[in-house]
Design an enzyme around this catalytic site. Structure first.
Site: not given
Ligand SMILES: Nc1ncnc2c1ncn2[C@@H]1O[C@H](COP(=O)(O)OP(=O)(O)O)[C@@H](O)[C@H]1O
Ligand SMILES: CC(=O)OP(=O)(O)O
Ligand SMILES: [Mg+2]
Length: 412
Positions: A11, A18, A95, A184, A213, A216, A245, A286-287, A334, A388
């Site tokens: 990915n 990853k 991916r 996604h 969520l 992205g 974004r 970061d949430m 996440g 995924e």
């Molecule tokens: N324990 C948590 N509480 C709140 N938000 C979280 C927590 N762990 C991860 N996140 C959120 O999830 C996001 C990453 O999500 P993820 O699905 O791993 O993203 P991606 O695959 O797009 O990199 C982080 O930026 C953060 O905002």
């Molecule tokens: C398509 C896309 O937004 O992917 P990611 O969430 O991994 O950035």
């Molecule tokens: Mg992702």
């Protein structure tokens, strides 16, 4: 020897790679890893084998591009006796973010498929080049191995034309492939299927709204296992508020910034993709950090949270109208899997739609699919962790195992 049944899943993000090596017979992740900050002065390589426990290795070194990243990952796997050269590896699953109008199913990679993915680079300039480099390097490392491209866009190919067509001059739109594609898709497909299982309903008769969520973020309306609408569009910029974004804005913002602020087109592209969303509103994407700041009374963080969750409510309302009947609203990735406050705020005030969360259930932390709505609610609210990589591995293994099906089955 038994037939090879291991799939390496890659990915590639814009600056990360990853990977997971999955045994398709047992479902075990034999190893997983991450190469981060690719192309920067110092990159981080983290590799975690399933065995021995505690065998996690981490180092920093310069990794120039996604080709080098895969070579670094491959060396880590080899050190554990799990290298790409091993006869147990059946295929590599990649991916690929943008599949354009052509790829509506996974594709076995050949020169023609590579050329087509290359043509789509202008539609996904951050993602497709990284994906291509991963595929080319994997082919160099094991030329005899089937490489399968699994597209983020594919699941959304079932959208009706009135959902995917923009109200833009038809000749111009068609000449330049301008339409909604959605992303996604691997996650939306996996999560909507698992949600039907959780509800104990046949997939064909289950309507769900999936909210993916992560960094992205995208929403989709899925009727009977088929996507009927989704929030991301031509590119992954449209729709929900994301980490960096903007999601939906008036397109005239672009003209305005160009004419009035004198910004160049690349500068605006960067503004909307990398400096907007949560980070643009409050400086953090970061949430967890945003929740911490809200607890301290930080006004910008509060506003960012409010804009983010307001957009979620709007999409839940819109997709309720699109679907007519909704069986579940499902949170994943996440933020969706972890941030109970986001789930609560996303359905707040939607009691009229039959939507609510039960505070006790919503507070449970678990890696399992679960309901967070009150007992007997008209519409279920659920958390379904996405996977995924497993879904890509399954699609890859299925296609690689049925390779004799003929080239016409490889891509649309
Ligand atoms: N324990 C948590 N509480 C709140 N938000 C979280 C927590 N762990 C991860 N996140 C959120 O999830 C996001 C990453 O999500 P993820 O699905 O791993 O993203 P991606 O695959 O797009 O990199 C982080 O930026 C953060 O905002
Ligand atoms: C398509 C896309 O937004 O992917 P990611 O969430 O991994 O950035
Ligand atoms: Mg992702």
């Amino acid at each position: 020897m038994s037939r090879p049944a291991r799939v390496l899943v890659l990915n590639s993000g814009s600056s990360s790679l990853k990977y997971q090596l999955i045994d398709m017979d047992s479902g075990d992740r034999l190893a997983s890893g991450l190469v981060e900050r690719i192309g920067e002065r110092s990159s981080r390589v983290v590799h975690t084998p399933l065995a021995p426990a505690g065998g996690r290795r981490e180092r920093t070194e310069r990794v120039a591009d996604h080709g080098e990243a895969l070579r670094a990952a491959s060396a880590e796997l080899r050190a554990d006796g799990l290298g790409l050269d091993s006869p147990e590896v059946a295929a590599v699953g990649h991916r690929v973010v943008h599949g354009g109008p052509r790829f509506t199913e996974p594709a076995l990679v050949d020169d023609d498929v590579l050329a087509e993915i290359e043509k789509l680079v202008p539609l996904a300039p951050l993602h497709n080049p990284a994906n291509l480099m991963g595929i080319r390097t994997a082919r160099e490392l094991r030329p005899d191995l089937p490489q399968v491209a699994v597209f983020d866009t594919a699941f959304h190919a079932t959208m009706p034309e009135h959902a995917y067509r923009y109200a833009v001059d038809t000749a111009t739109a068609d000449a330049h492939l301008v339409r909604r594609y959605g992303f996604h898709g691997t996650s939306h497909a996996y999560v909507s299927r698992r949600a039907a299982e959780l509800l104990g309903r046949p997939l064909e008769d289950t309507n769900v709204i999936v909210l993916h969520l992560g960094n992205g973020a995208s929403a989709s309306a899925v009727a009977g296992g088929r996507c009927v609408d989704t929030s991301m569009g031509l590119t992954p910029l449209e729709g929900l508020v994301m980490g960096t974004r903007s999601g939906d804005i008036d397109p005239a913002v672009v003209f305005h910034l160009s004419r009035v602020a004198g910004m160049g087109i690349d500068e605006i592209d960067e503004l909307l993709n990398k400096k907007s969303g949560l980070v643009g509103l409050c400086g953090d994407n970061d949430m967890r950090e945003i929740r911490r700041r809200i607890d301290e009374g930080d006004r910008a963080a509060e506003l960012a949270f409010a804009v983010y969750t307001h957009r979620l409510r709007k999409y839940i309302g819109a997709y309720t109208a699109v679907l007519g009947r909704v069986d579940a609203v499902v949170f994943t990735a996440g933020v969706g899997e972890n941030a109970a406050e986001v789930r609560e705020a996303a359905v707040a005030g939607l009691e009229g739609f039959g939507l609510a969360v039960d505070a006790g259930r919503n507070a449970v932390r678990s890696g399992e699919p679960r309901l967070v709505s009150p007992e007997g609610a008209r519409v279920a609210v659920a958390v379904v962790p996405t996977d995924e990589e497993l879904e890509i591995a399954r699609q890859t293994f299925a296609l690689a195992s049925s390779r004799d099906g003929g080239p016409e089955k490889r891509h649309a």
